[in-house]
Enzyme design. Structure first.
Site, PDB file in Angstrom:
ATOM      1  N   LYS A 185       0.828  -1.218   0.000  1.00 13.60           N
ATOM      2  CA  LYS A 185       0.000   0.000   0.000  1.00 13.60           C
ATOM      3  C   LYS A 185       0.860   1.265   0.000  1.00 13.60           C
ATOM      4  O   LYS A 185       2.068   1.212   0.117  1.00 13.60           O
ATOM      5  CB  LYS A 185      -0.953  -0.021   1.212  1.00 13.60           C
ATOM      6  CG  LYS A 185      -1.980  -1.136   1.127  1.00 13.60           C
ATOM      7  CD  LYS A 185      -2.882  -0.998  -0.076  1.00 13.60           C
ATOM      8  CE  LYS A 185      -3.965  -2.060  -0.155  1.00 13.60           C
ATOM      9  NZ  LYS A 185      -3.488  -3.391  -0.517  1.00 13.60           N
TER      10      LYS A 185
HETATM   11  C1  PLP Z   1      -9.681  -2.812  -2.057  1.00  9.85           C
HETATM   12  C2  PLP Z   1      -9.069  -3.529  -0.898  1.00  9.85           C
HETATM   13  N1  PLP Z   1      -9.833  -3.834   0.151  1.00  9.85           N
HETATM   14  C3  PLP Z   1      -9.342  -4.442   1.233  1.00  9.85           C
HETATM   15  C4  PLP Z   1      -8.016  -4.793   1.315  1.00  9.85           C
HETATM   16  C5  PLP Z   1      -7.564  -5.542   2.511  1.00  9.85           C
HETATM   17  O1  PLP Z   1      -6.533  -4.954   3.215  1.00  9.85           O
HETATM   18  P1  PLP Z   1      -5.508  -5.877   4.049  1.00  9.85           P
HETATM   19  O2  PLP Z   1      -4.620  -6.564   3.066  1.00  9.85           O
HETATM   20  O3  PLP Z   1      -4.788  -4.906   4.924  1.00  9.85           O
HETATM   21  O4  PLP Z   1      -6.316  -6.842   4.847  1.00  9.85           O
HETATM   22  C6  PLP Z   1      -7.163  -4.484   0.240  1.00  9.85           C
HETATM   23  C7  PLP Z   1      -5.724  -4.778   0.239  1.00  9.85           C
HETATM   24  O5  PLP Z   1      -5.153  -5.756   0.464  1.00  9.85           O
HETATM   25  C8  PLP Z   1      -7.710  -3.864  -0.905  1.00  9.85           C
HETATM   26  O6  PLP Z   1      -6.943  -3.600  -1.962  1.00  9.85           O
END
Ligand code: PLP
EC number: 2.6.1.34
Length: 363
Positions: A185
């Protein structure tokens, strides 16, 4: 040659210093001063009411649904053109997802949202709206629809920290919003997330995130919760990363500008809405020719350069076979032609030139 990643971590240099402070204090166990500082930093950057640091963006979205009381039998509307993590929390709570396609903005179509609401047998409880690739959705229209219809808006701003619409941070329009600090990110804590928004709901989420423990001397539970909080070590990384967030957004947007100028004839890029500033987390675009994206992805892979197709829409995923959706082919078309290009905030100009050259040679 070193591998070129899609969006690798980019440390500021202060992370280690803050981690050392954590170790000196021996507050390496979950919670502690740096988690508080990280939450405060997000609060002041986004002007949200409250913030809760968590172990991932996915669990932030899960707690959003749990605190809103989403349960079996409830309908939860969601962007179809997104990553699985946006919508798997709907399944955790055994609710029913209904998918809405995107429009020319590449984000949720307000027209299809209206159509879905008008045609569903039951009032949806929540809309989980994704700001894809860090670019803003049509917030004026979407907020108005949700308000008029009494639908709680939860923003999946996992990819969109640093993005704004009408000067307001993405993730802060809905009653709750979620950010991700996963390794790829715009800023990262290696893994982590943040739930932001309404104070009462965030407070409730705080309770659920630490096993729903009643405030008594012994362990007393009237409800069940989770172990979802962020460690103080990762909080320290987050504080250092927040100090460079604006720089990272500028760098990502500069990467996008170079692609846009150099590939103006080859790619149609994800748009940016008027009065918005996306973070251009990933530079994404579609080729005219169907299948060209696969050729380019394979050619880049041969040179040890990572790229990938756009998200496969949720209404096309086998796990959601049979789920109701309101679509018009837009996200499917994007999926069948689109590419995510290497977009690191530390991408070197000569590497980007190589990527551009490989794309041109393979069309
Ligand atoms: C659009 C979206 N939603 C949710 C997530 C979930 O985040 P995490 O990987 O921190 O659980 C991500 C990224 O991985 C994402 O790109």
């Amino acid at each position: 040659m070193d591998r070129v990643f899609l969006s690798p971590p980019n440390m500021s240099g202060r992370e280690q210093e803050y981690i050392n402070e954590v170790f000196k204090s021996n507050y390496i166990a979950p919670l502690g001063e740096f988690v508080n500082k990280f939450e405060n930093s997000i609060k002041s950057y986004t002007s949200t009411k409250d913030a809760l640091a968590l172990s991932s963006g996915t669990v932030a979205l899960h707690l959003a649904l749990r605190t809103l009381g989403v349960t079996q039998g409830d309908i939860v509307l969601a962007s179809s053109f997104t990553f699985m993590a946006s919508v798997s929390p709907i399944l955790y709570e055994k609710a029913t997802p209904v998918f809405i396609d995107c429009d020319e903005s590449w984000n949720l179509s307000p027209e299809l949202l209206k159509k879905a609401i008008a045609n569903l047998p039951k009032k949806p409880k929540v809309l989980v709206l994704t700001h894809l690739y860090g670019q803003a959705s049509k917030m004026n229209e979407i907020c108005e629809i949700c308000q008029n219809e009494g639908i709680a808006l939860v923003e999946d701003a996992a990819e969109a920290l640093g993005g704004f619409y009408n000067g307001k941070a993405l993730g802060t329009f809905g009653i709750l919003g979620a950010y991700s600090f996963n390794g790829n990110k715009i800023i990262t804590t290696s893994g982590g997330g943040m739930l932001v928004g309404d104070e009462n709901l965030v407070e409730k989420a705080r309770f659920y995130s630490t096993q729903a423990r009643e405030p008594l001397l012994h362990y007393e539970h009237k409800d069940y919760g989770y172990n979802y909080r962020l460690s103080n070590i990762l909080g320290a990384v987050g504080v250092a990363q927040m100090e460079v967030l604006e720089e990272r957004v500028k760098a990502k947007r500069a990467v996008f500008e170079i692609y846009k100028n150099e590939l103006v004839n080859e790619l149609e890029f994800m748009p940016e809405l008027e009065n918005s500033r996306g973070n251009r987390w990933l530079t994404t675009g579609v080729f005219k020719e169907k299948g060209a994206h696969i050729r380019v992805i394979e050619a880049l892979a041969k040179q040890n350069i990572e790229s990938r197709p756009l998200w496969k829409p949720m209404h096309m995923q086998p796990v959601f076979k049979g789920a109701l959706s309101f679509t018009d082919g837009t996200s499917q078309e994007l999926f069948e032609r689109g590419i995510c290009l290497p977009s690191g905030s530390c991408l070197k100009p000569q590497i980007q030139e190589r990527v551009i050259k490989i794309i041109k040679e393979n069309l």
